[in-house]
Design a protein around this motif. Structure first.
Motif, PDB file in Angstrom:
ATOM      1  N   ALA A  77       0.895  -1.105  -0.067  1.00  0.00           N
ATOM      2  CA  ALA A  77       0.066   0.122   0.066  1.00  0.00           C
ATOM      3  C   ALA A  77       0.826   1.184  -0.078  1.00  0.00           C
ATOM      4  O   ALA A  77       0.521   2.235  -0.601  1.00  0.00           O
ATOM      5  N   THR A  78       1.980   1.181   0.576  1.00  0.00           N
ATOM      6  CA  THR A  78       2.856   2.357   0.545  1.00  0.00           C
ATOM      7  C   THR A  78       4.025   2.298  -0.510  1.00  0.00           C
ATOM      8  O   THR A  78       5.173   3.193  -0.350  1.00  0.00           O
ATOM      9  N   ASN A  79       3.987   1.266  -1.415  1.00  0.00           N
ATOM     10  CA  ASN A  79       5.007   1.259  -2.531  1.00  0.00           C
ATOM     11  C   ASN A  79       6.219   0.874  -1.912  1.00  0.00           C
ATOM     12  O   ASN A  79       7.384   1.557  -2.298  1.00  0.00           O
ATOM     13  N   LEU A  80       6.534   0.289  -0.754  1.00  0.00           N
ATOM     14  CA  LEU A  80       7.823  -0.130  -0.270  1.00  0.00           C
ATOM     15  C   LEU A  80       8.166  -1.609  -0.234  1.00  0.00           C
ATOM     16  O   LEU A  80       9.049  -2.079   0.251  1.00  0.00           O
ATOM     17  N   ALA A  81       7.173  -2.431  -0.860  1.00  0.00           N
ATOM     18  CA  ALA A  81       7.611  -3.877  -0.772  1.00  0.00           C
ATOM     19  C   ALA A  81       8.936  -4.096  -1.609  1.00  0.00           C
ATOM     20  O   ALA A  81       9.476  -5.284  -1.362  1.00  0.00           O
ATOM     21  N   GLU A  82       9.298  -3.414  -2.631  1.00  0.00           N
ATOM     22  CA  GLU A  82      10.386  -3.535  -3.374  1.00  0.00           C
ATOM     23  C   GLU A  82      11.786  -3.623  -2.361  1.00  0.00           C
ATOM     24  O   GLU A  82      12.743  -4.226  -2.783  1.00  0.00           O
ATOM     25  N   TYR A  83      11.561  -3.206  -1.393  1.00  0.00           N
ATOM     26  CA  TYR A  83      12.857  -3.128  -0.260  1.00  0.00           C
ATOM     27  C   TYR A  83      12.937  -4.551   0.336  1.00  0.00           C
ATOM     28  O   TYR A  83      14.168  -4.957   0.706  1.00  0.00           O
ATOM     29  N   VAL A  84      11.897  -5.271   0.430  1.00  0.00           N
ATOM     30  CA  VAL A  84      11.921  -6.544   1.111  1.00  0.00           C
ATOM     31  C   VAL A  84      12.070  -7.778   0.109  1.00  0.00           C
ATOM     32  O   VAL A  84      12.139  -8.870   0.677  1.00  0.00           O
ATOM     33  N   SER A 112      11.835 -12.226  21.707  1.00  0.00           N
ATOM     34  CA  SER A 112      12.693 -13.309  21.306  1.00  0.00           C
ATOM     35  C   SER A 112      12.862 -13.591  19.867  1.00  0.00           C
ATOM     36  O   SER A 112      13.880 -14.005  19.488  1.00  0.00           O
ATOM     37  N   VAL A 113      12.102 -13.132  18.909  1.00  0.00           N
ATOM     38  CA  VAL A 113      12.142 -13.160  17.445  1.00  0.00           C
ATOM     39  C   VAL A 113      13.047 -11.988  17.076  1.00  0.00           C
ATOM     40  O   VAL A 113      14.054 -12.153  16.440  1.00  0.00           O
ATOM     41  N   HIS A 114      13.094 -10.807  17.730  1.00  0.00           N
ATOM     42  CA  HIS A 114      13.941  -9.763  17.418  1.00  0.00           C
ATOM     43  C   HIS A 114      15.473 -10.172  17.761  1.00  0.00           C
ATOM     44  O   HIS A 114      16.307  -9.732  17.046  1.00  0.00           O
ATOM     45  N   ALA A 115      15.568 -11.209  18.640  1.00  0.00           N
ATOM     46  CA  ALA A 115      16.969 -11.551  18.944  1.00  0.00           C
ATOM     47  C   ALA A 115      17.654 -12.429  17.947  1.00  0.00           C
ATOM     48  O   ALA A 115      18.842 -12.227  17.866  1.00  0.00           O
ATOM     49  N   SER A 116      16.855 -12.847  16.954  1.00  0.00           N
ATOM     50  CA  SER A 116      17.457 -13.589  15.907  1.00  0.00           C
ATOM     51  C   SER A 116      17.784 -12.794  14.724  1.00  0.00           C
ATOM     52  O   SER A 116      18.257 -13.339  14.028  1.00  0.00           O
ATOM     53  N   VAL A 117      17.315 -11.536  14.939  1.00  0.00           N
ATOM     54  CA  VAL A 117      17.781 -10.660  13.565  1.00  0.00           C
ATOM     55  C   VAL A 117      18.566  -9.592  14.108  1.00  0.00           C
ATOM     56  O   VAL A 117      18.705  -8.403  13.307  1.00  0.00           O
ATOM     57  N   LEU A 118      19.178  -9.522  15.191  1.00  0.00           N
ATOM     58  CA  LEU A 118      19.942  -8.104  15.623  1.00  0.00           C
ATOM     59  C   LEU A 118      21.110  -8.093  14.934  1.00  0.00           C
ATOM     60  O   LEU A 118      21.489  -6.949  14.797  1.00  0.00           O
ATOM     61  N   HIS A 119      21.592  -9.253  14.038  1.00  0.00           N
ATOM     62  CA  HIS A 119      22.887  -8.918  13.332  1.00  0.00           C
ATOM     63  C   HIS A 119      22.654  -8.432  12.159  1.00  0.00           C
ATOM     64  O   HIS A 119      23.386  -7.977  11.263  1.00  0.00           O
ATOM     65  N   VAL A 134      16.567  -8.868   7.109  1.00  0.00           N
ATOM     66  CA  VAL A 134      15.653  -9.122   8.218  1.00  0.00           C
ATOM     67  C   VAL A 134      14.313 -10.104   7.595  1.00  0.00           C
ATOM     68  O   VAL A 134      13.824 -11.109   8.335  1.00  0.00           O
ATOM     69  N   TRP A 135      13.613  -9.623   6.410  1.00  0.00           N
ATOM     70  CA  TRP A 135      12.564 -10.196   5.936  1.00  0.00           C
ATOM     71  C   TRP A 135      12.838 -11.640   5.576  1.00  0.00           C
ATOM     72  O   TRP A 135      12.229 -12.455   5.727  1.00  0.00           O
ATOM     73  N   CYS A 136      14.091 -11.870   4.738  1.00  0.00           N
ATOM     74  CA  CYS A 136      14.560 -13.186   4.404  1.00  0.00           C
ATOM     75  C   CYS A 136      14.860 -14.064   5.493  1.00  0.00           C
ATOM     76  O   CYS A 136      14.385 -15.079   5.646  1.00  0.00           O
ATOM     77  N   ILE A 137      15.413 -13.618   6.843  1.00  0.00           N
ATOM     78  CA  ILE A 137      15.602 -14.442   7.858  1.00  0.00           C
ATOM     79  C   ILE A 137      14.332 -14.960   8.729  1.00  0.00           C
ATOM     80  O   ILE A 137      14.102 -15.985   8.921  1.00  0.00           O
ATOM     81  N   LEU A 138      13.446 -13.864   8.712  1.00  0.00           N
ATOM     82  CA  LEU A 138      11.999 -14.384   9.371  1.00  0.00           C
ATOM     83  C   LEU A 138      11.381 -15.347   8.410  1.00  0.00           C
ATOM     84  O   LEU A 138      10.784 -16.193   8.818  1.00  0.00           O
ATOM     85  N   LYS A 139      11.441 -15.083   7.028  1.00  0.00           N
ATOM     86  CA  LYS A 139      10.822 -16.126   6.324  1.00  0.00           C
ATOM     87  C   LYS A 139      11.440 -17.455   6.245  1.00  0.00           C
ATOM     88  O   LYS A 139      10.592 -18.227   6.493  1.00  0.00           O
ATOM     89  N   LYS A 140      12.720 -17.439   6.448  1.00  0.00           N
ATOM     90  CA  LYS A 140      13.334 -18.793   6.628  1.00  0.00           C
ATOM     91  C   LYS A 140      13.079 -19.497   7.930  1.00  0.00           C
ATOM     92  O   LYS A 140      12.791 -20.601   7.923  1.00  0.00           O
TER      93      LYS A 140
END
Length: 184
Positions: free
Chosen positions: A49-56, A102-109, A116-122
């Motif tokens: 909706a905000t035309n920002l999907a291209e970043y993820v 707990s989820v944020h801890a897995s993407v701190l790096h 981040v999007w890829c790691i969450l998806k995986k």
């Protein structure tokens, strides 16, 4: 989209400002181990909706941080990179603001919204083979013990989990499972 001629006049475009200022009212849940599909649906719809999907989805790749000057002799900071980095950093902040601790801890790096999007998806779509077998077995053995709405919702939930793991069940099989689970 706003643009700038120098890194000192970087601006946040209206679509990103809209996302930032309305994030807490538009993303109503924090991502935890049990609600990835719901969270992703809310967030991805908002990104579209905000035309920002291209970043993820990696269609908006990071420009080079340095480029050669007009004489092709000296490296200079790329203003396109500075603008991209500003957008991506804000988007990264928006994504991480909607994660449970707990989820944020897995993407701190992670350093980009795409990463981040890829790691969450995986993390949330990779199911073990034994879990896939468990889901398929659960689908074949589900029985109607409550209302028809709850029964159908349970079947859809299992089918969605299988689809998320790239193990789709065709419609004919779903109908068969659904009918088999009904009482005589």
């Amino acid at each position: 989209m706003a643009s700038s001629s120098s890194s000192s006049s970087l601006t946040i475009p209206a679509n990103l400002s809209l996302l930032i200022s309305n994030l807490s009212s538009l993303i109503t849940i924090k991502l935890d181990s049990s609600n990835y599909n719901l969270w992703k649906s809310q967030f991805y719809n908002l990104l579209h909706a905000t035309n920002l999907a291209e970043y993820v989805d990696e269609t908006k790749l990071s420009p080079l941080e340095y480029i050669l000057d007009k004489s092709n002799t000296e490296k200079i900071k790329n203003p396109e990179y500075a603008q991209w980095k500003l957008y991506d950093s804000h988007l990264l902040s928006c994504i991480t603001a909607t994660l449970s601790q707990s989820v944020h801890a897995s993407v701190l790096h992670c350093t980009s919204s795409f990463e981040v999007w890829c790691i969450l998806k995986k993390c949330f779509t990779t199911l073990s083979r034994s879990h896939l077998h468990h889901l398929k077995n659960k689908l074949s053995s589900v029985r109607k013990t409550s209302s028809i709405e709850e029964y159908l919702r349970e079947i859809k939930n299992i089918a969605d989990q299988l689809a998320l793991a790239s193990s789709t069940t065709d419609d004919e099989d779903l109908v068969l499972y659904t009918l088999n689970g009904l009482p005589e």
